[in-house]
Scaffold this active site. Structure first.
Site, mmCIF file in Angstrom:
data_model
loop_
_atom_site.group_PDB
_atom_site.id
_atom_site.type_symbol
_atom_site.label_atom_id
_atom_site.label_comp_id
_atom_site.label_asym_id
_atom_site.label_seq_id
_atom_site.Cartn_x
_atom_site.Cartn_y
_atom_site.Cartn_z
ATOM 1 N N THR A 117 0.813 -1.212 0.000
ATOM 2 C CA THR A 117 0.000 0.000 0.000
ATOM 3 C C THR A 117 0.849 1.266 0.000
ATOM 4 O O THR A 117 1.976 1.269 0.510
ATOM 5 C CB THR A 117 -0.918 0.003 1.252
ATOM 6 O OG1 THR A 117 -1.471 1.313 1.418
ATOM 7 C CG2 THR A 117 -0.162 -0.319 2.528
ATOM 8 N N TYR A 141 -0.990 -0.032 10.265
ATOM 9 C CA TYR A 141 -1.392 -0.693 9.017
ATOM 10 C C TYR A 141 -0.248 -0.610 7.996
ATOM 11 O O TYR A 141 0.223 -1.631 7.479
ATOM 12 C CB TYR A 141 -2.675 -0.047 8.484
ATOM 13 C CG TYR A 141 -2.989 -0.432 7.067
ATOM 14 C CD1 TYR A 141 -3.165 -1.770 6.702
ATOM 15 C CD2 TYR A 141 -3.098 0.545 6.064
ATOM 16 C CE1 TYR A 141 -3.442 -2.119 5.390
ATOM 17 C CE2 TYR A 141 -3.375 0.197 4.760
ATOM 18 C CZ TYR A 141 -3.536 -1.129 4.422
ATOM 19 O OH TYR A 141 -3.805 -1.483 3.120
HETATM 20 N N1 LIG Z 1 -9.007 -1.139 -0.775
HETATM 21 C C1 LIG Z 1 -7.963 -0.316 -0.935
HETATM 22 O O1 LIG Z 1 -8.115 0.851 -1.328
HETATM 23 C C2 LIG Z 1 -6.564 -0.812 -0.639
HETATM 24 C C3 LIG Z 1 -5.490 0.078 -0.777
HETATM 25 C C4 LIG Z 1 -4.201 -0.390 -0.532
HETATM 26 C C5 LIG Z 1 -3.991 -1.712 -0.180
HETATM 27 N N2 LIG Z 1 -5.045 -2.552 -0.034
HETATM 28 C C6 LIG Z 1 -4.784 -3.947 0.348
HETATM 29 O O2 LIG Z 1 -5.475 -4.808 -0.527
HETATM 30 C C7 LIG Z 1 -5.856 -5.996 0.146
HETATM 31 C C8 LIG Z 1 -7.332 -6.260 -0.071
HETATM 32 O O3 LIG Z 1 -8.076 -5.137 0.418
HETATM 33 P P1 LIG Z 1 -9.661 -5.112 0.316
HETATM 34 O O4 LIG Z 1 -10.068 -3.695 0.244
HETATM 35 O O5 LIG Z 1 -10.113 -6.079 -0.709
HETATM 36 O O6 LIG Z 1 -10.045 -5.665 1.773
HETATM 37 P P2 LIG Z 1 -11.213 -6.660 2.226
HETATM 38 O O7 LIG Z 1 -11.356 -6.482 3.690
HETATM 39 O O8 LIG Z 1 -12.407 -6.499 1.363
HETATM 40 O O9 LIG Z 1 -10.574 -8.080 1.907
HETATM 41 C C9 LIG Z 1 -9.628 -8.701 2.748
HETATM 42 C C10 LIG Z 1 -9.983 -10.181 2.805
HETATM 43 O O10 LIG Z 1 -8.989 -10.849 3.616
HETATM 44 C C11 LIG Z 1 -9.649 -11.742 4.496
HETATM 45 N N3 LIG Z 1 -8.757 -11.923 5.646
HETATM 46 C C12 LIG Z 1 -8.289 -10.960 6.492
HETATM 47 N N4 LIG Z 1 -7.501 -11.517 7.434
HETATM 48 C C13 LIG Z 1 -7.469 -12.870 7.169
HETATM 49 C C14 LIG Z 1 -6.819 -13.966 7.794
HETATM 50 N N5 LIG Z 1 -6.087 -13.823 8.899
HETATM 51 N N6 LIG Z 1 -6.975 -15.190 7.243
HETATM 52 C C15 LIG Z 1 -7.740 -15.370 6.126
HETATM 53 N N7 LIG Z 1 -8.382 -14.354 5.508
HETATM 54 C C16 LIG Z 1 -8.244 -13.119 6.030
HETATM 55 C C17 LIG Z 1 -10.976 -11.073 4.811
HETATM 56 O O11 LIG Z 1 -11.970 -11.944 5.272
HETATM 57 C C18 LIG Z 1 -11.334 -10.439 3.460
HETATM 58 O O12 LIG Z 1 -12.096 -11.311 2.652
HETATM 59 C C19 LIG Z 1 -5.459 -5.797 1.600
HETATM 60 O O13 LIG Z 1 -4.234 -6.448 1.805
HETATM 61 C C20 LIG Z 1 -5.304 -4.299 1.723
HETATM 62 O O14 LIG Z 1 -4.376 -3.970 2.716
HETATM 63 C C21 LIG Z 1 -6.337 -2.134 -0.251
#
Ligand SMILES: NC(=O)c1ccc[n+]([C@@H]2O[C@H](COP(=O)([O-])OP(=O)(O)OC[C@H]3O[C@@H](n4cnc5c(N)ncnc54)[C@H](O)[C@@H]3O)[C@@H](O)[C@H]2O)c1
Length: 327
Positions: A117, A141
């Site tokens: 990120t 984070y």
């Molecule tokens: N959405 C954004 O704008 C953004 C920006 C930068 C980085 N990210 C990164 O992208 C990734 C996905 O983000 P997102 O927005 O889809 O989030 P989200 O919360 O929709 O998806 C994360 C998924 O990971 C699963 N999860 C979390 N911890 C877990 C564990 N210990 N074991 C198994 N499953 C687990 C959750 O149940 C969920 O389905 C993340 O790593 C986040 O840090 C997202």
């Protein structure tokens, strides 16, 4: 067909990645504990419920599917929560990822794509952030994601693990066919929160801070369409399949939008008023995060064609109107 293990495949970005992988001829195997994900978002391949910290379960899944690569999306990702509960973030995101990385290496699965990120960069005044910008995260984070990047480097040196690390800027939009979309509970991301306010599902959007050093006083972010983002992951996978070196890529568009500009665009796309109020700054928020994504464009051949603000809002609005977010 080639199996790809997709951790977090039941979440927002992971579910879009599964669709893109399926369209590219792979079988995405979702591994998710559903802490923030949704089982009905797993539509494009098998689902294996499990936690990142459960090594025995991971070993079982690696043995069953023999994936050619891991795409690791699973994480907790709310900045506010990370400020108040840092231990949860270090345990889930760092200890969990370490367990996954060890399991992948033990299974001989040495191609790894990781969701990092722009929050790893922290605050850098008015510069466009490229991959060489120093990483000085402002919260647990961002720090947890930087730690996983470091683990991947060490495991690369020790065990030959090849990693493509993507540092995302703000991800927005939804599948244009509305099969999957953004669905966080609680929702904290600007565009879906705004759409809920427009639709009367919440009283108003709060603008956190109107005294930042930006032209209109609100924070500036770089928004990338989730479909463009996951296309980059498929390109990253091919990069690894071709035996190329581990690499870090920023994924953004190089254009910044202030909160007020996003509100204006949402009003224009939906043709509705956006109810909002102005509140104080939120801890852990940087003034401006804008990406230089030249590397991804030049080296991966990535082109974020869908990442126009109007398009992202229109796709998110179409998904929003399916009613999925009301669960
Ligand atoms: N959405 C954004 O704008 C953004 C920006 C930068 C980085 N990210 C990164 O992208 C990734 C996905 O983000 P997102 O927005 O889809 O989030 P989200 O919360 O929709 O998806 C994360 C998924 O990971 C699963 N999860 C979390 N911890 C877990 C564990 N210990 N074991 C198994 N499953 C687990 C959750 O149940 C969920 O389905 C993340 O790593 C986040 O840090 C997202």
């Amino acid at each position: 067909m080639t199996n790809i293990l997709v951790t977090g495949g039941a979440g927002y970005i992971g579910s879009h990645a599964c669709k893109a992988l399926k369209q590219a001829g792979y079988t995405p195997v979702t591994y998710d504990n559903l802490v923030t994900g949704w089982e009905d978002a797993v539509k494009f391949g098998p689902f294996e419920r499990g936690d990142l910290s459960d090594r025995a379960r991971l070993d079982e899944v690696f043995a069953k599917y023999k994936p050619a690569a891991v795409m690791h999306f699973a994480a907790l990702s709310q900045v506010g929560e990370a400020m108040s509960e840092p231990g949860r973030y270090w345990r889930n995101n760092v200890c969990g990822s370490l367990t996954l990385i060890e399991a992948a290496c033990a299974a001989g699965c040495l191609n790894f794509v990781f969701s990092s990120t722009c929050a790893t960069y922290g605050e850098h005044d008015n510069v466009v952030l490229d991959e060489n910008t120093p990483q000085e995260p402002l919260n647990a984070y961002g720090a947890s994601k930087r730690a996983v990047e470091n683990i991947l480097r060490d495991f690369g040196a020790a065990y030959g693990l090849n990693a493509v690390i993507f540092r995302y800027f703000n991800v927005a939009g939804a599948d244009p066919e509305a099969e999957v979309g953004e669905h966080h509970r609680p929702e904290t991301h600007l565009i879906p929160v705004m759409l809920e306010a427009i639709d009367g599902k919440r009283p108003a959007l709060t603008i956190y801070g109107t005294d930042y050093d930006t032209p209109d006083g609100t924070c500036i972010r770089d928004y990338v369409h989730v479909c463009d983002l996951v296309d980059a992951h498929v390109l990253g996978l091919k990069w690894l399949e071709e035996g190329k070196e581990s690499r870090v890529f920023n994924l953004g568009t190089g254009s910044g939008f202030s909160v007020r500009e996003v509100i204006d665009a949402s009003r224009a796309v939906t043709n509705r008023e956006v109810p909002y109020s102005e509140g104080p700054r939120r801890g852990g928020d940087a003034t401006k995060l804008v990406s230089g994504s030249v590397r991804a464009e030049k080296e991966l051949g990535w082109s974020p064609d869908r990442s126009k603000m109007d398009q992202m809002i229109a796709d998110a609005w179409r998904w929003h109107q399916t009613g999925h977010y009301e669960k």
